[in-house]
Design an enzyme around this catalytic site. Structure first.
Site, PDB file in Angstrom:
ATOM      1  N   ARG A  65       0.816  -1.217   0.000  1.00 37.64           N
ATOM      2  CA  ARG A  65       0.000   0.000   0.000  1.00 37.64           C
ATOM      3  C   ARG A  65       0.851   1.268   0.000  1.00 37.64           C
ATOM      4  NH1 ARG A  65      -5.237  -1.561   3.779  1.00 37.64           N
ATOM      5  NH2 ARG A  65      -6.402  -2.431   2.042  1.00 37.64           N
ATOM      6  N   LYS A 108     -19.834 -16.743   1.881  1.00 34.76           N
ATOM      7  CA  LYS A 108     -21.288 -16.593   1.962  1.00 34.76           C
ATOM      8  C   LYS A 108     -21.913 -15.950   0.736  1.00 34.76           C
ATOM      9  CE  LYS A 108     -21.548 -15.866   6.955  1.00 34.76           C
ATOM     10  NZ  LYS A 108     -21.871 -14.816   7.926  1.00 34.76           N
ATOM     11  N   GLY A 141     -10.085  -8.984  -0.002  1.00 31.98           N
ATOM     12  CA  GLY A 141      -8.954  -9.219   0.893  1.00 31.98           C
ATOM     13  C   GLY A 141      -8.384 -10.626   0.789  1.00 31.98           C
ATOM     14  N   GLY A 194     -12.698  -4.245   1.244  1.00 28.54           N
ATOM     15  CA  GLY A 194     -14.115  -3.883   1.317  1.00 28.54           C
ATOM     16  C   GLY A 194     -14.502  -2.878   0.247  1.00 28.54           C
TER      17      GLY A 194
HETATM   18  P1  ADP Z   1     -12.713 -12.040  -0.154  1.00 27.99           P
HETATM   19  O1  ADP Z   1     -12.052 -11.537   1.117  1.00 27.99           O
HETATM   20  O2  ADP Z   1     -11.705 -12.220  -1.247  1.00 27.99           O
HETATM   21  O3  ADP Z   1     -13.885 -11.207  -0.558  1.00 27.99           O
HETATM   22  P2  ADP Z   1     -14.326 -13.966   1.281  1.00 27.99           P
HETATM   23  O4  ADP Z   1     -14.014 -13.258   2.562  1.00 27.99           O
HETATM   24  O5  ADP Z   1     -15.682 -13.886   0.740  1.00 27.99           O
HETATM   25  O6  ADP Z   1     -13.248 -13.525   0.148  1.00 27.99           O
HETATM   26  O7  ADP Z   1     -14.044 -15.528   1.461  1.00 27.99           O
HETATM   27  C1  ADP Z   1     -12.819 -16.073   1.879  1.00 27.99           C
HETATM   28  C2  ADP Z   1     -12.997 -17.185   2.869  1.00 27.99           C
HETATM   29  O8  ADP Z   1     -13.889 -18.188   2.393  1.00 27.99           O
HETATM   30  C3  ADP Z   1     -11.669 -17.866   3.116  1.00 27.99           C
HETATM   31  O9  ADP Z   1     -11.315 -17.695   4.473  1.00 27.99           O
HETATM   32  C4  ADP Z   1     -11.936 -19.334   2.787  1.00 27.99           C
HETATM   33  O10 ADP Z   1     -11.318 -20.230   3.694  1.00 27.99           O
HETATM   34  C5  ADP Z   1     -13.439 -19.429   2.898  1.00 27.99           C
HETATM   35  N1  ADP Z   1     -13.953 -20.565   2.111  1.00 27.99           N
HETATM   36  C6  ADP Z   1     -13.833 -20.754   0.787  1.00 27.99           C
HETATM   37  N2  ADP Z   1     -14.381 -21.923   0.424  1.00 27.99           N
HETATM   38  C7  ADP Z   1     -14.867 -22.498   1.554  1.00 27.99           C
HETATM   39  C8  ADP Z   1     -15.574 -23.731   1.846  1.00 27.99           C
HETATM   40  N3  ADP Z   1     -15.858 -24.602   0.873  1.00 27.99           N
HETATM   41  N4  ADP Z   1     -15.923 -23.958   3.138  1.00 27.99           N
HETATM   42  C9  ADP Z   1     -15.622 -23.083   4.099  1.00 27.99           C
HETATM   43  N5  ADP Z   1     -14.972 -21.919   3.893  1.00 27.99           N
HETATM   44  C10 ADP Z   1     -14.612 -21.627   2.633  1.00 27.99           C
HETATM   45 MG    MG Z   2     -12.662 -11.735   3.200  1.00 26.37          MG
END
Ligand code: ADP
Ligand code: MG
Length: 402
Positions: free
Chosen positions: A39, A200, A353, A376
């Site tokens: 950053r 989610k 992230g 975010g």
């Molecule tokens: P980002 O930060 O890139 O937006 P998210 O926060 O939505 O991504 O998701 C990342 C998390 O989702 C990771 O910690 C990962 O371990 C979890 N994850 C991905 N696939 C699964 C799964 N099948 N079951 C449980 N957790 C999962």
């Molecule tokens: Mg995340």
């Protein structure tokens, strides 16, 4: 919103002026050492450009979550030392971001000098977007520049309030974030493939909806895919399924089929009895998930299909890992996607992230077109939401907010 409609530091004459720049120096620190300076390096082009114009550069940032109190471990002095090494000139610091010490430090600046104010979040007025606090900051500049994309989704005093009080334009990092991601969302070169994963559906509904009708292919992975597979009637064993989002998943599938976006779901999965890096894993087809197991990654056949679709794309946006990439037995899907991404002959964008962390863990962060510095903020941008820290900047058309 492409954001190309906002004025940037190229549209101002900064010569001799005090330019107050909101940067995002919220870097990870371990024992007083900066563990990742991405950053800081990302803000250097704007700082160099302003110095070249003969500006008196006043930088401000938050670091961590001091929640309105002075936390010694969250002072910005180590960041100033590091920045000074990067730009090859001294960077002065003060013990508070407003007040008499800051006022005199700014008054002492010569053209080309750089000052870094103290952590903004030592004052609760920052996050409260307090008008008096914004006015105290505004006193320190003649012009305001926002280069902190990572905090642009928050209407704080340093990202929003102050921009009402000074001529306000975007920095070069902000411009790059907005024009690359905005360009992909508004005028992508086709085929446009979006890869969405993570935990989610409820976290990503906005992103999914915004991509429907824009992307030609939407590849779904991560735990989110479990909810979509459940919506299609598959048994998912003990996998994480967001019961309250099953109907949303069904609605998204139906909406996409009418809007010309092909949604792809996993055809196989990596399952295990529990989440552990030493657990025995099995590859099963969808519909074959044993009752006592959970799905933690997309399977190899899915990874191969997704990789093929990605490699044939001209624009790719990726948000959300395909599995629990933090553990080796469940990282293959995410690694496969990262490897396909770097082979794309076109524009590749990674935001979020955990997605960026996964890309870095694969060693591919330098091989994509754009890695967003905003977690975010990138997510909200991909949802099509206008970020408050961007909305407040001067419009290019000549209509300004002042
Ligand atoms: P980002 O930060 O890139 O937006 P998210 O926060 O939505 O991504 O998701 C990342 C998390 O989702 C990771 O910690 C990962 O371990 C979890 N994850 C991905 N696939 C699964 C799964 N099948 N079951 C449980 N957790 C999962
Ligand atoms: Mg995340």
């Amino acid at each position: 919103m492409t954001g190309l409609d906002k004025q940037t530091i190229r549209d101002i004459d900064a010569h001799g002026k005090r330019v107050l720049v909101r940067v995002d120096f919220n870097v990870p620190m371990h024992d007083g050492e900066i563990s990742d300076d991405t950053r800081i390096r990302a803000a250097v082009p704007t700082i160099e450009a302003l110095r070249a114009q003969g500006a008196r550069v006043v930088l401000m940032s938050h670091l961590g979550r001091p929640d309105g109190a002075v936390v010694e471990g969250l002072r910005l002095a180590p960041v100033a030392v590091h920045l000074s090494e990067l730009i090859g000139v001294p960077v002065t610091t003060v013990r508070d971001c407003i007040g008499s010490e800051a006022d005199s430090a700014v008054a002492a600046l010569e053209p080309g000098d750089v000052l870094l104010l103290e952590n903004l979040r030592f004052h609760s007025a920052e996050e409260a977007n307090d008008p008096d606090f914004a006015a105290s900051l505004a006193k320190l500049g003649d012009v305001y520049v926002n280069d902190a994309f990572g905090t642009a989704h928050r209407a704080h005093a340093s990202t929003e309030g102050v921009a009402h009080l000074l001529p306000a334009v975007a920095g070069l990092l902000m411009e790059r974030e907005i024009s690359i991601m905005g360009g992909a969302l508004t005028d992508p070169e086709h085929p446009f493939v979006a890869v969405v994963g993570g935990k989610k559906v409820s976290d990503k509904i906005g992103v999914l909806k915004n991509l429907i009708g824009k992307a030609d292919h939407l590849l779904i992975g991560g735990a989110m895919a479990n909810t979509f597979l459940r919506a299609q009637g598959y048994k998912m064993g003990l996998s994480f399924v967001e019961a309250t989002s099953v109907s949303t998943a069904r609605a998204i599938l139906s909406e996409a089929s009418h809007a010309g976006t092909v949604i792809h779901l996993p055809v196989d999965l990596v399952v295990a009895s529990h989440l552990s890096s030493s657990v025995e894993t099995f590859i099963v087809g969808v519909g074959m998930v044993p009752d006592n197991t959970m799905a933690f990654d997309i399977g190899p056949a899915t990874t191969e299909r997704y990789a093929d679709i990605i490699r044939s794309a001209t624009t790719v946006i990726w948000n959300g890992p395909m599995g629990v990439f933090e553990m080796e037995p469940f990282a293959a899907g995410t690694i496969g996607i990262a490897q396909a991404l770097v082979q794309v002959n076109g524009t590749t964008i990674v935001g979020g992230g955990d997605s960026v962390a996964a890309l870095e863990a694969c060693g591919h962060a330098d091989s994509v077109t754009h890695v967003s510095t905003g977690g975010g903020a990138a997510l909200e941008f991909l949802e099509g939401i206008e970020l408050p820290g961007v909305a407040v900047l001067r419009d290019r058309a000549g209509t300004t907010t002042h």
